[in-house]
Design a protein around this motif. Structure first.
Motif, mmCIF file in Angstrom:
data_model
loop_
_atom_site.group_PDB
_atom_site.id
_atom_site.type_symbol
_atom_site.label_atom_id
_atom_site.label_comp_id
_atom_site.label_asym_id
_atom_site.label_seq_id
_atom_site.Cartn_x
_atom_site.Cartn_y
_atom_site.Cartn_z
ATOM 1 N N UNK A 97 0.829 -1.205 0.000
ATOM 2 C CA UNK A 97 0.000 0.000 0.000
ATOM 3 C C UNK A 97 0.861 1.252 0.000
ATOM 4 N N UNK A 98 1.943 1.244 0.789
ATOM 5 C CA UNK A 98 2.828 2.398 0.811
ATOM 6 C C UNK A 98 3.468 2.624 -0.558
ATOM 7 N N UNK A 99 3.929 1.550 -1.195
ATOM 8 C CA UNK A 99 4.530 1.694 -2.528
ATOM 9 C C UNK A 99 3.512 2.263 -3.510
ATOM 10 N N UNK A 100 2.285 1.729 -3.493
ATOM 11 C CA UNK A 100 1.263 2.171 -4.429
ATOM 12 C C UNK A 100 0.922 3.644 -4.227
ATOM 13 N N UNK A 101 0.597 4.034 -2.989
ATOM 14 C CA UNK A 101 0.180 5.414 -2.741
ATOM 15 C C UNK A 101 1.327 6.400 -2.964
ATOM 16 N N UNK A 102 2.530 6.007 -2.556
ATOM 17 C CA UNK A 102 3.653 6.930 -2.724
ATOM 18 C C UNK A 102 3.932 7.171 -4.205
ATOM 19 N N UNK A 103 3.988 6.114 -5.011
ATOM 20 C CA UNK A 103 4.278 6.286 -6.430
ATOM 21 C C UNK A 103 3.122 6.961 -7.158
ATOM 22 N N UNK A 104 1.895 6.699 -6.732
ATOM 23 C CA UNK A 104 0.747 7.396 -7.318
ATOM 24 C C UNK A 104 0.849 8.892 -7.096
ATOM 25 N N UNK A 105 1.161 9.284 -5.862
ATOM 26 C CA UNK A 105 1.233 10.699 -5.526
ATOM 27 C C UNK A 105 2.468 11.362 -6.131
ATOM 28 N N UNK A 106 3.615 10.666 -6.085
ATOM 29 C CA UNK A 106 4.828 11.235 -6.669
ATOM 30 C C UNK A 106 4.700 11.380 -8.179
ATOM 31 N N UNK A 107 4.138 10.361 -8.839
ATOM 32 C CA UNK A 107 3.921 10.454 -10.280
ATOM 33 C C UNK A 107 2.916 11.527 -10.644
ATOM 34 N N UNK A 108 1.835 11.617 -9.862
ATOM 35 C CA UNK A 108 0.848 12.668 -10.103
ATOM 36 C C UNK A 108 1.436 14.049 -9.935
ATOM 37 N N UNK A 109 2.273 14.224 -8.910
ATOM 38 C CA UNK A 109 2.901 15.535 -8.698
ATOM 39 C C UNK A 109 3.843 15.884 -9.836
ATOM 40 N N UNK A 110 4.516 14.895 -10.387
ATOM 41 C CA UNK A 110 5.422 15.138 -11.502
ATOM 42 C C UNK A 110 4.681 15.757 -12.678
ATOM 43 N N UNK A 111 3.530 15.200 -13.033
ATOM 44 C CA UNK A 111 2.761 15.736 -14.155
ATOM 45 C C UNK A 111 2.056 17.039 -13.787
ATOM 46 N N UNK A 112 1.643 17.194 -12.538
ATOM 47 C CA UNK A 112 1.020 18.446 -12.118
ATOM 48 C C UNK A 112 2.002 19.609 -12.212
ATOM 49 N N UNK A 113 3.250 19.390 -11.826
ATOM 50 C CA UNK A 113 4.257 20.445 -11.939
ATOM 51 C C UNK A 113 4.473 20.836 -13.399
ATOM 52 N N UNK A 114 4.429 19.853 -14.296
ATOM 53 C CA UNK A 114 4.554 20.164 -15.718
ATOM 54 C C UNK A 114 3.353 20.978 -16.208
ATOM 55 N N UNK A 115 2.148 20.604 -15.766
ATOM 56 C CA UNK A 115 0.954 21.349 -16.158
ATOM 57 C C UNK A 115 0.996 22.776 -15.627
ATOM 58 N N UNK A 116 1.501 22.953 -14.401
ATOM 59 C CA UNK A 116 1.592 24.293 -13.825
ATOM 60 C C UNK A 116 2.610 25.153 -14.561
ATOM 61 N N UNK A 117 3.704 24.548 -15.027
ATOM 62 C CA UNK A 117 4.678 25.323 -15.793
ATOM 63 C C UNK A 117 4.076 25.766 -17.131
ATOM 64 N N UNK A 118 3.282 24.897 -17.769
ATOM 65 C CA UNK A 118 2.593 25.280 -19.003
ATOM 66 C C UNK A 118 1.593 26.398 -18.730
ATOM 67 N N UNK A 119 0.896 26.311 -17.610
ATOM 68 C CA UNK A 119 -0.059 27.361 -17.228
ATOM 69 C C UNK A 119 0.651 28.701 -17.080
ATOM 70 N N UNK A 120 1.815 28.725 -16.438
ATOM 71 C CA UNK A 120 2.580 29.977 -16.275
ATOM 72 C C UNK A 120 3.069 30.489 -17.617
#
Length: 325
Positions: A97-120
């Motif tokens: 469960x820790x592996x799943x949730x951590x990688x889900x959140x870390x991977x999601x944050x990776x793409x969110x940061x890219x989306x935020x840079x495009x927004x800026x």
């Protein structure tokens, strides 16, 4: 041996020992984690309450704050409980469960940061066409896609990692279950999986990082052509702070996930993991949100409403007492 391997618990050795210096560091980590949760929860509250912040940019910021709160709760509570109680075992299901949730959140944050840079990039380079290039539909699609891609990566790595037999020591020199650390304990050949993990990291880290670097390069090119020196300095300060947080998150993640097993050190890996699992979630609301004038205005408005409500409480209590008599 395979049956015992599939049922026995793992042992997390933790981030710190019980020395005086390590106790101070443990207290510092808890303070950082608490600050991160409070800061990100405050951002979620402000964005939900203030209608002026109901824009695609702040929606992405709210998703980043939600992601960071969940990321802290994935690792810190278990680490703190193990340190305080001395019971450091974790079940196979809990580890997965820790592996799943951590990688889900870390991977999601990776793409969110890219989306935020495009927004800026769109907001600075194409301000008049912002709602065309950054529509609500695109914003929602990017957000949902970030969570789905992160969850797919987390599910795949958790399932494959726990499918290996663990017939060596079951002690994990880490403060949470992380896939590279578990692979140290596997007694089967894992070179194919490590290569697949490397490919996943290229897709989940290097592709968004490339988009971020391209976006900020275009932003800096546009900023350097500004006639206003004050606006140029402000934009450069904002971009540099954003890139510092991005570099910390992506650099630390790639350091752990994109190296061969022979070049890894468990003590180094868990120290670096603390940066993107605990420290970076505290920086995100400070760098991306609370330095923003609109967010500060919403915060002042929220504080003023809280003070006004607190001032009316004695009057309401007095009215209640009089009516009761």
């Amino acid at each position: 041996m395979d049956n015992a391997s599939s049922t026995a618990d793992f042992v997390l050795l933790g981030l710190f020992n019980h020395t005086r210096a390590q106790q101070l560091l443990f207290a510092l980590v808890l303070i950082i984690a608490f600050t991160s949760v409070v800061g990100n929860a405050l951002m979620l509250l402000l964005i939900a309450r203030d209608r002026r912040l109901h824009t695609p940019m702040y929606f992405l910021l709210s998703q980043l704050s939600l992601n960071d709160v969940m990321l802290v709760f994935t690792t810190v509570p278990k680490m703190a409980a193990d340190y305080l109680t001395g019971r450091k075992s974790i079940s196979r299901t809990g580890c997965g469960s820790q592996i799943f949730f951590f990688l889900t959140l870390a991977g999601g944050e990776s793409f969110l940061l890219a989306a935020m840079s495009y927004d800026r990039y769109v907001a600075i380079c194409h301000p008049l066409r912002y709602l065309v290039f950054m529509s609500w539909r695109l914003c929602l699609q990017v957000t949902v896609g970030s969570w789905i891609l992160g969850a797919a990566d987390g599910l795949l790595q958790a399932a494959v990692t726990l499918s290996f037999p663990f017939c060596r020591s079951r002690e994990i020199n880490h403060f949470f279950c992380e896939a590279p650390e578990l692979m140290r304990l596997a007694c089967a050949r894992s070179s194919v999986f490590e290569y697949a993990m490397y490919i996943c990291c290229v897709l989940m880290l290097l592709v968004p990082l490339s988009l971020i670097l391209i976006s900020y390069s275009l932003i800096l090119a546009a900023v350097l052509h500004m006639r206003s020196t004050k606006a140029c300095k402000k934009a450069l300060a904002t971009c540099s702070s954003h890139l510092a947080v991005v570099g910390l998150f992506y650099g630390a993640t790639m350091f752990v996930y994109m190296r061969s097993r022979s070049s890894r050190s468990a003590s180094h890996d868990k120290a670096v993991s603390a940066f993107y699992a605990i420290f970076t979630p505290m920086l995100n609301p400070l760098i991306y949100s609370l330095r923003n004038s609109e967010v500060r205005g919403a915060l002042r408005k929220c504080v003023a409403q809280g003070v006004a409500l607190a001032g009316r409480i004695p009057f309401l209590c007095l009215c209640f007492c009089v009516s009761a008599k």
